[in-house]
Design a protein around this motif. Sequence first.
Motif, PDB file in Angstrom:
ATOM      1  N   ASP A  37       0.870  -1.411  -0.073  1.00 30.26           N
ATOM      2  CA  ASP A  37       0.077   0.139  -0.020  1.00 30.26           C
ATOM      3  C   ASP A  37       0.925   1.208   0.033  1.00 30.26           C
ATOM      4  OD1 ASP A  37      -2.355  -1.349   0.067  1.00 30.26           O
ATOM      5  OD2 ASP A  37      -2.502  -1.648   2.256  1.00 30.26           O
ATOM      6  N   SER A  38       2.171   1.059  -0.248  1.00 23.29           N
ATOM      7  CA  SER A  38       2.932   2.328  -0.293  1.00 23.29           C
ATOM      8  C   SER A  38       2.389   3.413  -1.380  1.00 23.29           C
ATOM      9  CB  SER A  38       4.419   2.043  -0.730  1.00 23.29           C
ATOM     10  OG  SER A  38       4.962   1.281   0.199  1.00 23.29           O
ATOM     11  N   PRO A  39       2.552   4.474  -1.079  1.00 23.51           N
ATOM     12  CA  PRO A  39       2.156   5.839  -2.048  1.00 23.51           C
ATOM     13  C   PRO A  39       3.006   5.658  -3.118  1.00 23.51           C
ATOM     14  CG  PRO A  39       2.902   6.741  -0.100  1.00 23.51           C
ATOM     15  CD  PRO A  39       2.881   5.167   0.283  1.00 23.51           C
ATOM     16  N   PRO A  40       2.577   6.241  -4.424  1.00 28.03           N
ATOM     17  CA  PRO A  40       3.557   6.367  -5.475  1.00 28.03           C
ATOM     18  C   PRO A  40       4.933   7.212  -5.395  1.00 28.03           C
ATOM     19  CG  PRO A  40       1.312   6.462  -6.231  1.00 28.03           C
ATOM     20  CD  PRO A  40       1.398   6.586  -4.678  1.00 28.03           C
ATOM     21  N   GLY A  41       4.757   8.088  -4.617  1.00 29.48           N
ATOM     22  CA  GLY A  41       6.051   8.924  -4.363  1.00 29.48           C
ATOM     23  C   GLY A  41       7.046   8.105  -3.561  1.00 29.48           C
ATOM     24  N   ASN A  42       6.634   7.082  -2.544  1.00 24.73           N
ATOM     25  CA  ASN A  42       7.611   6.326  -1.861  1.00 24.73           C
ATOM     26  C   ASN A  42       8.135   5.337  -2.936  1.00 24.73           C
ATOM     27  OD1 ASN A  42       6.799   7.882   0.322  1.00 24.73           O
ATOM     28  ND2 ASN A  42       6.012   6.163   1.514  1.00 24.73           N
ATOM     29  N   ILE A  43       7.496   4.742  -3.562  1.00 25.24           N
ATOM     30  CA  ILE A  43       7.588   3.858  -4.705  1.00 25.24           C
ATOM     31  C   ILE A  43       8.816   4.654  -5.541  1.00 25.24           C
ATOM     32  CG2 ILE A  43       7.214   2.401  -6.754  1.00 25.24           C
ATOM     33  CD1 ILE A  43       4.345   2.296  -5.266  1.00 25.24           C
ATOM     34  N   LEU A  44       8.628   5.704  -6.092  1.00 20.60           N
ATOM     35  CA  LEU A  44       9.377   6.802  -7.063  1.00 20.60           C
ATOM     36  C   LEU A  44      10.716   6.681  -6.309  1.00 20.60           C
ATOM     37  CD1 LEU A  44       9.813   7.872  -9.752  1.00 20.60           C
ATOM     38  CD2 LEU A  44       8.842   9.862  -8.692  1.00 20.60           C
ATOM     39  N   THR A  45      10.714   7.090  -5.003  1.00 23.45           N
ATOM     40  CA  THR A  45      12.069   7.530  -4.208  1.00 23.45           C
ATOM     41  C   THR A  45      12.851   6.188  -4.252  1.00 23.45           C
ATOM     42  OG1 THR A  45      10.920   9.337  -3.127  1.00 23.45           O
ATOM     43  CG2 THR A  45      12.915   8.347  -2.024  1.00 23.45           C
ATOM     44  N   LYS A  46      12.253   5.136  -3.941  1.00 26.36           N
ATOM     45  CA  LYS A  46      13.151   3.824  -3.650  1.00 26.36           C
ATOM     46  C   LYS A  46      13.592   3.349  -5.099  1.00 26.36           C
ATOM     47  CE  LYS A  46      11.498   2.001   0.692  1.00 26.36           C
ATOM     48  NZ  LYS A  46      11.278   0.794   1.279  1.00 26.36           N
ATOM     49  N   LEU A  47      12.770   3.573  -6.015  1.00 20.23           N
ATOM     50  CA  LEU A  47      13.024   3.210  -7.348  1.00 20.23           C
ATOM     51  C   LEU A  47      14.397   3.985  -8.031  1.00 20.23           C
ATOM     52  CD1 LEU A  47      12.454   1.431  -9.950  1.00 20.23           C
ATOM     53  CD2 LEU A  47      10.840   2.965 -10.615  1.00 20.23           C
ATOM     54  N   VAL A  48      14.371   5.194  -7.630  1.00 16.30           N
ATOM     55  CA  VAL A  48      15.265   6.160  -8.211  1.00 16.30           C
ATOM     56  C   VAL A  48      16.580   5.971  -7.393  1.00 16.30           C
ATOM     57  CG1 VAL A  48      16.068   8.569  -8.512  1.00 16.30           C
ATOM     58  CG2 VAL A  48      13.793   7.976  -9.244  1.00 16.30           C
ATOM     59  N   SER A  49      16.371   5.624  -6.114  1.00 16.88           N
ATOM     60  CA  SER A  49      17.420   5.596  -5.299  1.00 16.88           C
ATOM     61  C   SER A  49      18.093   3.989  -5.535  1.00 16.88           C
ATOM     62  CB  SER A  49      17.253   5.237  -3.685  1.00 16.88           C
ATOM     63  OG  SER A  49      16.490   6.566  -3.332  1.00 16.88           O
ATOM     64  N   LYS A  50      17.441   3.057  -6.115  1.00 15.37           N
ATOM     65  CA  LYS A  50      18.095   1.815  -6.507  1.00 15.37           C
ATOM     66  C   LYS A  50      18.791   2.127  -7.845  1.00 15.37           C
ATOM     67  CE  LYS A  50      18.328  -2.608  -6.371  1.00 15.37           C
ATOM     68  NZ  LYS A  50      18.902  -3.451  -5.469  1.00 15.37           N
ATOM     69  N   PHE A  51      18.276   2.639  -8.872  1.00 16.61           N
ATOM     70  CA  PHE A  51      19.176   3.192 -10.003  1.00 16.61           C
ATOM     71  C   PHE A  51      20.214   3.854  -9.745  1.00 16.61           C
ATOM     72  CE2 PHE A  51      14.648   3.204 -12.273  1.00 16.61           C
ATOM     73  CZ  PHE A  51      14.790   1.896 -12.527  1.00 16.61           C
ATOM     74  N   TYR A  52      20.260   4.891  -8.814  1.00 16.62           N
ATOM     75  CA  TYR A  52      21.129   5.789  -8.598  1.00 16.62           C
ATOM     76  C   TYR A  52      22.499   5.239  -7.905  1.00 16.62           C
ATOM     77  CZ  TYR A  52      23.488  10.379  -7.421  1.00 16.62           C
ATOM     78  OH  TYR A  52      24.601  11.278  -7.427  1.00 16.62           O
ATOM     79  N   TYR A  53      22.190   4.519  -6.967  1.00 16.81           N
ATOM     80  CA  TYR A  53      23.344   4.187  -5.880  1.00 16.81           C
ATOM     81  C   TYR A  53      23.571   2.630  -6.385  1.00 16.81           C
ATOM     82  CZ  TYR A  53      22.448   8.356  -3.108  1.00 16.81           C
ATOM     83  OH  TYR A  53      22.183   9.532  -2.698  1.00 16.81           O
ATOM     84  N   PRO A  54      25.032   2.236  -6.437  1.00  8.88           N
ATOM     85  CA  PRO A  54      25.974   2.896  -5.699  1.00  8.88           C
ATOM     86  C   PRO A  54      26.828   3.595  -6.765  1.00  8.88           C
ATOM     87  CG  PRO A  54      26.401   0.707  -6.001  1.00  8.88           C
ATOM     88  CD  PRO A  54      25.006   0.871  -6.503  1.00  8.88           C
ATOM     89  N   GLU A  55      26.571   3.272  -8.147  1.00  8.91           N
ATOM     90  CA  GLU A  55      27.319   4.107  -9.030  1.00  8.91           C
ATOM     91  C   GLU A  55      27.193   5.492  -9.440  1.00  8.91           C
ATOM     92  OE1 GLU A  55      25.597   1.147  -9.941  1.00  8.91           O
ATOM     93  OE2 GLU A  55      27.344  -0.366  -9.579  1.00  8.91           O
ATOM     94  N   ARG A  56      26.080   5.918  -8.683  1.00  5.26           N
ATOM     95  CA  ARG A  56      25.590   7.391  -9.148  1.00  5.26           C
ATOM     96  C   ARG A  56      25.121   7.648 -10.522  1.00  5.26           C
ATOM     97  NH1 ARG A  56      25.682   9.950  -4.411  1.00  5.26           N
ATOM     98  NH2 ARG A  56      27.381   9.560  -2.808  1.00  5.26           N
ATOM     99  N   VAL A  57      24.462   6.847 -10.833  1.00 12.52           N
ATOM    100  CA  VAL A  57      23.877   6.887 -12.424  1.00 12.52           C
ATOM    101  C   VAL A  57      22.850   7.778 -12.531  1.00 12.52           C
ATOM    102  CG1 VAL A  57      22.787   5.438 -14.191  1.00 12.52           C
ATOM    103  CG2 VAL A  57      24.454   4.591 -12.961  1.00 12.52           C
ATOM    104  N   ARG A  58      22.983   8.903 -13.246  1.00 12.64           N
ATOM    105  CA  ARG A  58      21.803   9.764 -13.486  1.00 12.64           C
ATOM    106  C   ARG A  58      20.527   9.043 -13.785  1.00 12.64           C
ATOM    107  NH1 ARG A  58      24.052  13.951 -17.538  1.00 12.64           N
ATOM    108  NH2 ARG A  58      21.996  14.249 -17.877  1.00 12.64           N
TER     109      ARG A  58
END
Length: 158
Positions: free
Chosen positions: A125-146
């Motif tokens: 039941d996570s709101p979309p904003g939380n999902i987006l934040t986790k998704l972007v964090s997963k893409f970005y870290y650890p290599e710092r990919v834009r």
Amino acid sequence: MLELPSEGQSFPQIRRQNLLYVDKTKYFYPIVTEGGCCFLSRPRRFGKSLIIGALAELLKGNRELFKGLWIDSSDYDFKKYPVVKLNMVGSCDTKAELLDSIKTQLDMAAQDNGLSLNELDIEKDSPPGNILTKLVSKFYYPERVRVAILIDEYDVPI
């Protein structure tokens, strides 16, 4: 003479079918190389969705779609970046339907980039904003990919 594309054709369809496309990639270059936020506002029926689609393909590194266009002969490297593309158009009559639509699109974005939302340890039941934040964090870290977040038809829910 090249044929005109019909309404509803995507950038890949236009390019693969060798239809007329007015090259705007010279204007994409500073957007994709300098990063940051960019808000694109144009009149209705003026090609915003087509531009969003072309930017998505460019950021996904699909160089073959850009053969013969300005950006293909530039120094742009066609590196593949994670892309989260959200399209707000649809038959969402309620807030719940809109939130479900966004969650579905976030799930599709995860899959398009080789992930599943299950890997992100997200509650159902996570709101979309939380999902987006986790998704972007997963893409970005650890290599710092834009990460590119492209939102089309942003004004439809209003």
